[in-house]
Design a protein around this motif. Structure first.
Motif, PDB file in Angstrom:
ATOM      1  N   GLY A  51       0.812  -1.212   0.000  1.00 28.49           N
ATOM      2  CA  GLY A  51       0.000   0.000   0.000  1.00 28.49           C
ATOM      3  C   GLY A  51       0.841   1.255   0.000  1.00 28.49           C
ATOM      4  N   GLY A  52       0.158   2.361  -0.262  1.00 28.76           N
ATOM      5  CA  GLY A  52       0.834   3.614  -0.530  1.00 28.76           C
ATOM      6  C   GLY A  52       1.534   4.233   0.670  1.00 28.76           C
ATOM      7  N   GLU A  55       4.836   2.759   1.244  1.00 28.41           N
ATOM      8  CA  GLU A  55       5.691   3.174   0.123  1.00 28.41           C
ATOM      9  C   GLU A  55       6.242   4.595   0.371  1.00 28.41           C
ATOM     10  OE1 GLU A  55       5.966   1.054  -2.489  1.00 28.41           O
ATOM     11  OE2 GLU A  55       7.177   2.363  -3.745  1.00 28.41           O
ATOM     12  N   LYS A 211      11.556   0.880  -7.326  1.00 27.88           N
ATOM     13  CA  LYS A 211      10.265   0.852  -8.041  1.00 27.88           C
ATOM     14  C   LYS A 211      10.256   1.794  -9.236  1.00 27.88           C
ATOM     15  CE  LYS A 211       6.753  -0.521  -6.419  1.00 27.88           C
ATOM     16  NZ  LYS A 211       5.955  -0.095  -5.315  1.00 27.88           N
ATOM     17  N   ARG A 241      -3.363  -2.933  -4.612  1.00 25.78           N
ATOM     18  CA  ARG A 241      -3.803  -3.902  -3.615  1.00 25.78           C
ATOM     19  C   ARG A 241      -5.087  -4.547  -4.127  1.00 25.78           C
ATOM     20  NH1 ARG A 241      -6.100  -1.769   0.295  1.00 25.78           N
ATOM     21  NH2 ARG A 241      -5.951   0.384  -0.349  1.00 25.78           N
ATOM     22  N   LYS A 246     -10.567  -0.635  -5.826  1.00 22.92           N
ATOM     23  CA  LYS A 246      -9.670  -0.509  -6.986  1.00 22.92           C
ATOM     24  C   LYS A 246     -10.325  -1.115  -8.233  1.00 22.92           C
ATOM     25  CE  LYS A 246      -6.205   0.761  -4.160  1.00 22.92           C
ATOM     26  NZ  LYS A 246      -5.592   2.077  -4.146  1.00 22.92           N
ATOM     27  N   GLY A 271      -0.848  -7.228  -7.710  1.00 22.25           N
ATOM     28  CA  GLY A 271      -1.285  -6.615  -6.454  1.00 22.25           C
ATOM     29  C   GLY A 271      -0.604  -7.239  -5.271  1.00 22.25           C
ATOM     30  N   SER A 272      -0.462  -6.446  -4.224  1.00 24.30           N
ATOM     31  CA  SER A 272       0.179  -7.020  -3.046  1.00 24.30           C
ATOM     32  C   SER A 272      -0.863  -7.305  -1.982  1.00 24.30           C
ATOM     33  CB  SER A 272       1.235  -6.057  -2.504  1.00 24.30           C
ATOM     34  OG  SER A 272       0.643  -4.815  -2.260  1.00 24.30           O
ATOM     35  N   LEU A 332      -0.828   6.299  -5.849  1.00 23.82           N
ATOM     36  CA  LEU A 332       0.583   6.468  -6.227  1.00 23.82           C
ATOM     37  C   LEU A 332       0.902   5.791  -7.554  1.00 23.82           C
ATOM     38  CD1 LEU A 332       2.448   5.668  -2.894  1.00 23.82           C
ATOM     39  CD2 LEU A 332       2.320   7.877  -4.035  1.00 23.82           C
ATOM     40  N   THR A 333       0.164   4.727  -7.837  1.00 19.33           N
ATOM     41  CA  THR A 333       0.456   3.954  -9.050  1.00 19.33           C
ATOM     42  C   THR A 333       0.297   4.808 -10.305  1.00 19.33           C
ATOM     43  OG1 THR A 333      -1.814   3.213  -8.976  1.00 19.33           O
ATOM     44  CG2 THR A 333      -0.168   1.725  -8.063  1.00 19.33           C
ATOM     45  N   GLU A 336       3.488   6.727 -10.588  1.00 20.54           N
ATOM     46  CA  GLU A 336       4.553   5.761 -10.923  1.00 20.54           C
ATOM     47  C   GLU A 336       4.547   5.463 -12.420  1.00 20.54           C
ATOM     48  OE1 GLU A 336       4.346   3.485  -6.574  1.00 20.54           O
ATOM     49  OE2 GLU A 336       3.675   2.423  -8.373  1.00 20.54           O
TER      50      GLU A 336
HETATM   51  N1  UDP Z   1       2.257  -1.959  -4.930  1.00 22.76           N
HETATM   52  C1  UDP Z   1       3.303  -2.862  -4.976  1.00 22.76           C
HETATM   53  N2  UDP Z   1       3.055  -4.136  -5.333  1.00 22.76           N
HETATM   54  C2  UDP Z   1       1.843  -4.552  -5.672  1.00 22.76           C
HETATM   55  C3  UDP Z   1       0.760  -3.634  -5.632  1.00 22.76           C
HETATM   56  C4  UDP Z   1       1.001  -2.339  -5.240  1.00 22.76           C
HETATM   57  O1  UDP Z   1       4.447  -2.523  -4.703  1.00 22.76           O
HETATM   58  O2  UDP Z   1       1.699  -5.726  -5.995  1.00 22.76           O
HETATM   59  C5  UDP Z   1       2.551  -0.581  -4.581  1.00 22.76           C
HETATM   60  C6  UDP Z   1       2.312   0.368  -5.738  1.00 22.76           C
HETATM   61  O3  UDP Z   1       3.389   0.326  -6.639  1.00 22.76           O
HETATM   62  C7  UDP Z   1       2.155   1.677  -4.991  1.00 22.76           C
HETATM   63  C8  UDP Z   1       1.472   1.258  -3.692  1.00 22.76           C
HETATM   64  O4  UDP Z   1       1.721  -0.143  -3.545  1.00 22.76           O
HETATM   65  O5  UDP Z   1       3.420   2.218  -4.700  1.00 22.76           O
HETATM   66  C9  UDP Z   1      -0.019   1.490  -3.762  1.00 22.76           C
HETATM   67  O6  UDP Z   1      -0.268   2.825  -3.477  1.00 22.76           O
HETATM   68  P1  UDP Z   1      -1.588   3.557  -3.958  1.00 22.76           P
HETATM   69  O7  UDP Z   1      -1.519   4.946  -3.458  1.00 22.76           O
HETATM   70  O8  UDP Z   1      -1.751   3.382  -5.436  1.00 22.76           O
HETATM   71  O9  UDP Z   1      -2.788   2.774  -3.279  1.00 22.76           O
HETATM   72  P2  UDP Z   1      -3.110   2.305  -1.765  1.00 22.76           P
HETATM   73  O10 UDP Z   1      -2.671   0.879  -1.702  1.00 22.76           O
HETATM   74  O11 UDP Z   1      -2.362   3.187  -0.841  1.00 22.76           O
HETATM   75  O12 UDP Z   1      -4.585   2.430  -1.668  1.00 22.76           O
END
Ligand code: UDP
Length: 436
Positions: A51-52, A55, A211, A241, A246, A271-272, A332-333, A336
């Motif tokens: 998540g952001g 990050e 990243k 995520r 999303k 997604g993580s 953030l994506t 990115e």
């Molecule tokens: N991210 C990642 N791996 C994944 C999915 C997401 O590293 O498999 C990172 C993505 O690159 C970004 C962050 O998690 O840096 C997601 O931030 P975002 O603000 O888009 O969404 P949030 O998860 O905070 O709602």
């Protein structure tokens, strides 16, 4: 007594960013940092991974250190039950109609109380992120840790434009105890919040993180091949995520429409599984069902060793990036992807609207059909897509790199220290573009 988990950090040096943002920005940051030498700053959130927020802090805290601020990042201790409830809170604050029962409130408060008992040391500034630890200050009031000279700041990363009243009314009194709060955009701040020290500061990406660093094309191609993705065919990709907000199912539906026109297009959904997000496994299952064994839909996660390098390669190699969120704090994506020169089709939600200038860096969409239509348009116009990506990269350089965020925070700390009224940076991030 348990202590809050201290997150180990990489080292970052502000001077390395001069090549990206110029010497003037670096000098301005150093000037803002001068009165804050040795200041003790604690960032507290709910997860060190996924998540952001995680990050952001992985870069922001080392950068604070590199300008002489004594900064730390701690993670609160939760439990499965606590995180199931705080995910409900997150959903409620983003507008979902959830039950917000006395039993849930008790679990929430008891766990935050436990964390407050583990809270140690004296800080000049404590920044508490999002609702999970938000009530901690209320338990420290009256103790030497919760009062002057420590300044407490709540950082909200969530889109509260349509917040569920029950949930917001529970949290509001806790937030009103803070000395200041920081929000991604003015639209997110509920009218009922009766505090004065409000600053707007959207998040940022780190151009020097793994990243976002430049990667050589053959290296990216090899990574794609390892995941069974064909670098020679069009790639549509969303990195998020696994969260209903999303709209991953909407992305699958849009992709199916795209493939009727462009049969060799592939979809990558990466997604993580964040440690504070118990919903992700269920959402994963739903996508698996929607995917229905389609080999051109690549469903990948950190469980497949997808880390920062792989995400970097996917974003860089995508023909079109998608972030089809229905609600979004920032996303953030999007930055990115733009930083890698890729155009983005994004849901018209929250911080995505700051990052995508309609028709310049990509497109904002409100439906699956519109999403499919814009993806088809971009896949059919590779030169136009590249031009949009280049404009997007400059938009990010101007507005959404870590140096800008560092400057905003240093200026907030400086204002709080001197007792000045909080002035939000005057810049408007969603400005009208000058060129096409
Ligand atoms: N991210 C990642 N791996 C994944 C999915 C997401 O590293 O498999 C990172 C993505 O690159 C970004 C962050 O998690 O840096 C997601 O931030 P975002 O603000 O888009 O969404 P949030 O998860 O905070 O709602």
């Amino acid at each position: 007594m348990p202590v809050l988990e201290r997150v180990p950090l990489l080292e970052k040096d502000l001077k390395d960013y001069a090549a990206v943002v110029g010497d003037e920005v670096i000098e301005e940051i150093r000037t803002l940092a001068e009165p804050l030498q040795g200041a003790r700053v604690l960032h507290l959130n709910a997860t060190a991974y996924g998540g952001g927020v995680a990050e952001l802090l992985a870069t922001h805290v080392p950068l604070l250190r590199s300008v002489g601020v004594d900064a730390e990042w701690h993670v609160m201790q939760g439990s499965d039950e606590f995180f199931a409830i705080t995910k409900q809170v997150h959903n409620g604050l983003q507008g979902a109609d959830i039950a917000w029962t006395a039993a849930m409130q008790r679990v929430y408060l008891e766990r935050v109380l436990d964390n407050s008992l583990a809270f140690e040391d004296e800080w000049d500034f404590v920044v508490v992120h999002d609702p999970q630890p938000a009530a901690i200050l209320s338990f420290l009031h009256g103790s030497r840790l919760g009062v002057d000279p420590t300044k407490w700041i709540w950082r909200c990363h969530i889109d509260l434009t349509a917040a569920n009243e029950k949930v917001w009314n529970f949290f509001r009194p806790f937030i009103e105890q803070y000395d200041a709060s920081v929000w991604t955009m003015p639209e997110f701040v509920p009218n009922s919040l009766s505090t004065e020290n409000i600053m707007y500061a959207p998040p940022c990406i780190d151009p020097l993180s793994v990243k976002n660093l430049d990667l050589a094309l053959p290296f990216c191609e090899e990574i794609l091949r390892q995941y069974g993705i064909d670098p020679a065919r069009p790639i549509v990709c969303q990195v998020s995520r696994f969260d209903p907000w999303k709209d991953p199912i909407g992305v699958v539906d849009a992709y199916r429409m795209v493939r009727e026109k462009i049969p060799d297009a592939q979809l990558v959904l990466a997604g993580s599984m964040a440690t504070d997000d118990p919903e992700s496994f269920q959402v994963w299952e739903e996508i698996e069902q929607a995917r229905a064994g389609d080999h051109d839909i690549h469903l990948l996660s950190n469980l497949h060793q997808v880390g920062a390098v792989q995400i970097n390669a996917f974003q860089r190699m995508a023909s079109v990036m998608v972030q089809k969120s229905i609600r979004e704090g920032f996303g953030l994506t999007v930055s990115e992807a733009l930083w890698k020169g890729r155009p983005v089709v994004g849901g018209r939600a929250g911080g995505i609207t700051l990052q995508i200038r309609e028709g310049y860096d990509g497109f904002l969409v409100d439906s699956v059909e519109a999403c499919a239509e814009k993806i088809i348009h971009l896949l059919g116009d590779p030169d136009g897509s590249t031009a949009m990506g280049e404009q997007g990269r400059e938009h990010v350089r101007e507005n959404f790199l870590s140096t800008r965020e560092l400057r905003d925070w240093l200026s907030l700390f400086g204002q709080l220290k001197s007792g000045a009224a909080i002035a939000s940076p005057s810049k408007s991030y969603g400005f009208a573009p000058e060129k096409k």
